[in-house]
Every structure is written in C-alpha cells, then in structure tokens.
Design a protein around this motif. Structure first.
Motif, PDB file in Angstrom:
ATOM      1  N   THR A 111      15.769  -1.994  -1.127  1.00 11.86           N
ATOM      2  CA  THR A 111      16.285  -2.784  -1.557  1.00 11.86           C
ATOM      3  C   THR A 111      17.144  -3.781  -0.135  1.00 11.86           C
ATOM      4  OG1 THR A 111      17.343  -2.504  -3.843  1.00 11.86           O
ATOM      5  CG2 THR A 111      18.428  -4.476  -3.253  1.00 11.86           C
ATOM      6  N   GLY A 112      16.869  -4.196   0.318  1.00  4.59           N
ATOM      7  CA  GLY A 112      16.331  -4.906   1.126  1.00  4.59           C
ATOM      8  C   GLY A 112      16.866  -6.536   2.002  1.00  4.59           C
ATOM      9  N   VAL A 113      16.980  -7.468   2.381  1.00  6.31           N
ATOM     10  CA  VAL A 113      16.513  -8.967   2.622  1.00  6.31           C
ATOM     11  C   VAL A 113      16.216  -9.410   1.471  1.00  6.31           C
ATOM     12  CG1 VAL A 113      16.764 -10.661   4.214  1.00  6.31           C
ATOM     13  CG2 VAL A 113      17.249  -8.640   4.662  1.00  6.31           C
ATOM     14  N   HIS A 114      14.596  -8.566   1.450  1.00  8.30           N
ATOM     15  CA  HIS A 114      13.779  -9.285   1.575  1.00  8.30           C
ATOM     16  C   HIS A 114      12.971  -9.138  -0.444  1.00  8.30           C
ATOM     17  CE1 HIS A 114      12.533 -11.638   4.055  1.00  8.30           C
ATOM     18  NE2 HIS A 114      12.371 -10.601   5.102  1.00  8.30           N
ATOM     19  N   GLY A 115      14.317  -8.151  -1.248  1.00  8.69           N
ATOM     20  CA  GLY A 115      14.219  -7.969  -3.013  1.00  8.69           C
ATOM     21  C   GLY A 115      14.061  -6.639  -2.547  1.00  8.69           C
ATOM     22  N   THR A 116      13.638  -5.938  -3.550  1.00  8.53           N
ATOM     23  CA  THR A 116      13.142  -5.016  -3.560  1.00  8.53           C
ATOM     24  C   THR A 116      11.641  -4.432  -3.743  1.00  8.53           C
ATOM     25  OG1 THR A 116      15.291  -4.348  -5.575  1.00  8.53           O
ATOM     26  CG2 THR A 116      12.953  -2.399  -5.551  1.00  8.53           C
ATOM     27  N   SER A 117      11.373  -3.545  -2.959  1.00  9.68           N
ATOM     28  CA  SER A 117       9.950  -2.745  -2.429  1.00  9.68           C
ATOM     29  C   SER A 117      10.244  -0.916  -2.621  1.00  9.68           C
ATOM     30  CB  SER A 117      10.288  -3.174  -1.357  1.00  9.68           C
ATOM     31  OG  SER A 117      10.492  -2.418  -0.637  1.00  9.68           O
ATOM     32  N   LEU A 118       8.733  -0.941  -2.659  1.00 14.60           N
ATOM     33  CA  LEU A 118       8.182   0.288  -3.034  1.00 14.60           C
ATOM     34  C   LEU A 118       8.078   1.090  -1.308  1.00 14.60           C
ATOM     35  CD1 LEU A 118       6.910   0.331  -6.556  1.00 14.60           C
ATOM     36  CD2 LEU A 118       9.081   1.229  -5.730  1.00 14.60           C
ATOM     37  N   GLU A 119       8.188   2.634  -1.214  1.00 17.27           N
ATOM     38  CA  GLU A 119       7.867   3.389  -0.030  1.00 17.27           C
ATOM     39  C   GLU A 119       6.650   3.826  -0.868  1.00 17.27           C
ATOM     40  OE1 GLU A 119      10.368   5.426   1.713  1.00 17.27           O
ATOM     41  OE2 GLU A 119      11.557   4.259   2.807  1.00 17.27           O
ATOM     42  N   LEU A 120       5.896   3.911  -0.345  1.00 17.58           N
ATOM     43  CA  LEU A 120       4.333   4.598  -0.662  1.00 17.58           C
ATOM     44  C   LEU A 120       4.500   6.386  -1.328  1.00 17.58           C
ATOM     45  CD1 LEU A 120       1.345   2.722  -0.330  1.00 17.58           C
ATOM     46  CD2 LEU A 120       2.651   2.437  -1.854  1.00 17.58           C
ATOM     47  N   CYS A 121       5.490   6.618  -1.488  1.00 17.69           N
ATOM     48  CA  CYS A 121       5.700   8.097  -1.970  1.00 17.69           C
ATOM     49  C   CYS A 121       4.225   9.275  -2.453  1.00 17.69           C
ATOM     50  CB  CYS A 121       6.847   8.537  -3.082  1.00 17.69           C
ATOM     51  SG  CYS A 121       8.695   7.167  -2.607  1.00 17.69           S
ATOM     52  N   PRO A 122       4.452  10.067  -2.601  1.00 15.29           N
ATOM     53  CA  PRO A 122       3.286  11.226  -2.874  1.00 15.29           C
ATOM     54  C   PRO A 122       3.430  10.831  -3.912  1.00 15.29           C
ATOM     55  CG  PRO A 122       4.598  12.454  -1.777  1.00 15.29           C
ATOM     56  CD  PRO A 122       5.717  11.570  -1.815  1.00 15.29           C
ATOM     57  N   ASP A 123       1.448  10.292  -4.514  1.00 14.33           N
ATOM     58  CA  ASP A 123       1.461  10.134  -6.148  1.00 14.33           C
ATOM     59  C   ASP A 123       1.433   8.643  -6.332  1.00 14.33           C
ATOM     60  OD1 ASP A 123      -0.165  12.752  -6.166  1.00 14.33           O
ATOM     61  OD2 ASP A 123       2.097  13.450  -7.042  1.00 14.33           O
ATOM     62  N   LEU A 124       2.185   7.647  -5.317  1.00 12.59           N
ATOM     63  CA  LEU A 124       1.929   6.512  -6.340  1.00 12.59           C
ATOM     64  C   LEU A 124       1.438   5.648  -5.952  1.00 12.59           C
ATOM     65  CD1 LEU A 124       4.521   4.197  -7.510  1.00 12.59           C
ATOM     66  CD2 LEU A 124       5.321   4.323  -5.461  1.00 12.59           C
ATOM     67  N   ARG A 125       0.919   5.994  -4.985  1.00  9.57           N
ATOM     68  CA  ARG A 125      -0.392   4.712  -4.363  1.00  9.57           C
ATOM     69  C   ARG A 125      -1.709   5.090  -5.875  1.00  9.57           C
ATOM     70  NH1 ARG A 125      -1.570   0.529  -3.724  1.00  9.57           N
ATOM     71  NH2 ARG A 125      -0.245   0.216  -2.055  1.00  9.57           N
ATOM     72  N   SER A 126      -2.005   6.359  -6.426  1.00  9.63           N
ATOM     73  CA  SER A 126      -2.569   6.455  -7.209  1.00  9.63           C
ATOM     74  C   SER A 126      -2.793   5.776  -8.499  1.00  9.63           C
ATOM     75  CB  SER A 126      -2.588   7.817  -7.212  1.00  9.63           C
ATOM     76  OG  SER A 126      -2.698   8.832  -7.819  1.00  9.63           O
ATOM     77  N   GLU A 127      -1.009   6.224  -9.338  1.00  6.04           N
ATOM     78  CA  GLU A 127      -0.670   5.719  -9.935  1.00  6.04           C
ATOM     79  C   GLU A 127      -0.754   4.076  -9.391  1.00  6.04           C
ATOM     80  OE1 GLU A 127       1.077   6.694 -12.783  1.00  6.04           O
ATOM     81  OE2 GLU A 127       1.904   8.704 -12.190  1.00  6.04           O
ATOM     82  N   LEU A 128      -0.108   2.783  -8.695  1.00 10.15           N
ATOM     83  CA  LEU A 128      -0.202   1.617  -8.624  1.00 10.15           C
ATOM     84  C   LEU A 128      -1.705   1.347  -8.674  1.00 10.15           C
ATOM     85  CD1 LEU A 128       2.368   1.336  -6.241  1.00 10.15           C
ATOM     86  CD2 LEU A 128       3.007   0.208  -8.527  1.00 10.15           C
ATOM     87  N   ASP A 129      -2.992   1.796  -8.429  1.00  8.18           N
ATOM     88  CA  ASP A 129      -3.976   1.735  -8.117  1.00  8.18           C
ATOM     89  C   ASP A 129      -4.711   2.208  -9.926  1.00  8.18           C
ATOM     90  OD1 ASP A 129      -3.962   1.395  -5.585  1.00  8.18           O
ATOM     91  OD2 ASP A 129      -4.979   3.108  -5.472  1.00  8.18           O
ATOM     92  N   ARG A 130      -4.100   3.344 -10.536  1.00  3.82           N
ATOM     93  CA  ARG A 130      -4.499   3.022 -11.927  1.00  3.82           C
ATOM     94  C   ARG A 130      -3.918   1.357 -13.135  1.00  3.82           C
ATOM     95  NH1 ARG A 130      -3.905   8.612 -11.205  1.00  3.82           N
ATOM     96  NH2 ARG A 130      -1.775   8.888 -11.753  1.00  3.82           N
ATOM     97  N   ILE A 131      -3.082   1.355 -12.500  1.00  2.00           N
ATOM     98  CA  ILE A 131      -2.483   0.082 -13.324  1.00  2.00           C
ATOM     99  C   ILE A 131      -2.805  -1.126 -12.642  1.00  2.00           C
ATOM    100  CG2 ILE A 131      -0.614  -1.553 -13.468  1.00  2.00           C
ATOM    101  CD1 ILE A 131       1.479   0.992 -12.923  1.00  2.00           C
ATOM    102  N   ALA A 132      -3.139  -1.512 -11.621  1.00  2.00           N
ATOM    103  CA  ALA A 132      -3.906  -2.959 -10.819  1.00  2.00           C
ATOM    104  C   ALA A 132      -5.756  -2.475 -11.969  1.00  2.00           C
ATOM    105  CB  ALA A 132      -4.332  -2.667  -9.587  1.00  2.00           C
ATOM    106  N   ALA A 133      -5.676  -1.906 -11.883  1.00  2.00           N
ATOM    107  CA  ALA A 133      -6.995  -1.425 -12.339  1.00  2.00           C
ATOM    108  C   ALA A 133      -7.391  -1.762 -14.192  1.00  2.00           C
ATOM    109  CB  ALA A 133      -7.801  -0.141 -12.524  1.00  2.00           C
ATOM    110  N   ARG A 134      -6.280  -1.040 -14.833  1.00  2.00           N
ATOM    111  CA  ARG A 134      -6.292  -1.650 -16.220  1.00  2.00           C
ATOM    112  C   ARG A 134      -5.758  -3.024 -16.336  1.00  2.00           C
ATOM    113  NH1 ARG A 134      -0.794   0.364 -17.591  1.00  2.00           N
ATOM    114  NH2 ARG A 134      -0.240  -1.943 -17.219  1.00  2.00           N
ATOM    115  N   LEU A 135      -5.527  -3.501 -15.148  1.00  2.00           N
ATOM    116  CA  LEU A 135      -4.582  -4.929 -15.266  1.00  2.00           C
ATOM    117  C   LEU A 135      -5.970  -5.997 -15.247  1.00  2.00           C
ATOM    118  CD1 LEU A 135      -1.986  -4.897 -13.007  1.00  2.00           C
ATOM    119  CD2 LEU A 135      -1.573  -5.758 -15.604  1.00  2.00           C
ATOM    120  N   THR A 136      -7.028  -5.353 -14.398  1.00  2.00           N
ATOM    121  CA  THR A 136      -8.131  -6.048 -13.583  1.00  2.00           C
ATOM    122  C   THR A 136      -9.224  -6.043 -15.055  1.00  2.00           C
ATOM    123  OG1 THR A 136      -8.702  -5.577 -11.592  1.00  2.00           O
ATOM    124  CG2 THR A 136     -10.501  -5.553 -12.255  1.00  2.00           C
TER     125      THR A 136
END
Length: 137
Positions: free
Chosen positions: A81-106
């Motif tokens: 959490t910073g000046v611009h709100g909450t963000s996620l650092e790309l921890c191990p395995d997080l990128r692939s999880e987020l890509d799966r969510i994005a693909a499902r939304l598409t």
C-alpha cells in the motif's frame, strides 16, 4: 533510565468496522479465512490496531480485483500500500494465477457478446449495451 513501554491503541470490532467501512461480519470472515489476525483478550473480544486498517484495505482491493480468499491468503504478503493505493508485487506464481483470471474474464466477455448478438438476431433490433439498459426496462 527506564523506558516506559507504550501501549498501542486498539479498538473493538464495531468501531473497527465503522473506521474501515467493512462490516463486522466480513471482518470475522477474514479472520476465519486466515487473512486478518486481531489480538484477542481474555474474554475473547477482538482488538484491532492501525496496522490492521492497511491489511483490510489490501484485502478489499484484492477482492474488488476478483481474487478469492484462498488466493488472497496465498498472496497477501505480496500486497503493498502506497501513495497510489494497493498494488501487488509479482511474487512467484502470482503472474500465472493472474493470467488465468484474465483469460477466464476474456472467455466470459466473449460469451456475453455472443449472447447479445443472438438476442439481437432474434429480435431484429440493436440491443442497448451499456449501463442504461438496466434503467430502460
């Protein structure tokens, strides 16, 4: 010279819910899911401090981004959490999880578009496709 230990200010669940804008029920759910760990006193009352506000903000940001509590539990340590709100650092395995969510939304968006097209063909009209459609009916 002795240094006096300072006691951190804490609040009970009702006041904390009011301060964060999150219901007491949701706060208890976050605790049950292992996302939030308030201090308990001898009578079992939950006590929250200022650092818990940040955790709740992070949880809320992740929920609003479509992440479930299981995923939030795995990646809450990646939230910043910073000046611009909450963000996620790309921890191990997080990128692939987020890509799966994005693909499902598409896929879901494509299915909605196809359904709208079929409805338009059935009715022979152009369907309203924005938020105003809910107010027209």
């Amino acid at each position: 010279m002795k240094v006096k230990a300072t006691r951190r200010e804490t609040v009970l669940i009702g006041e904390f819910a009011h301060r964060t804008g999150v219901s007491a029920r949701a706060l208890r759910h976050y605790e049950d899911q292992g996302l939030l760990e308030p201090v308990r006193d001898t009578n079992g009352y939950r006590h929250y401090d200022a650092s818990d506000v940040t955790v709740v903000d992070q949880i809320q940001a992740m929920i609003s981004a479509g992440l479930g509590t299981n995923m939030i539990r795995r990646y809450l340590d990646c939230a910043r959490t910073g000046v611009h709100g909450t963000s996620l650092e790309l921890c191990p395995d997080l990128r692939s999880e987020l890509d799966r969510i994005a693909a499902r939304l598409t896929r879901q968006q494509a299915a909605v578009a196809a359904t709208r097209q079929r409805l338009a063909e059935l009715t022979g009209t152009q369907l309203v496709t924005d938020e105003r459609a809910d107010t027209l009916g």
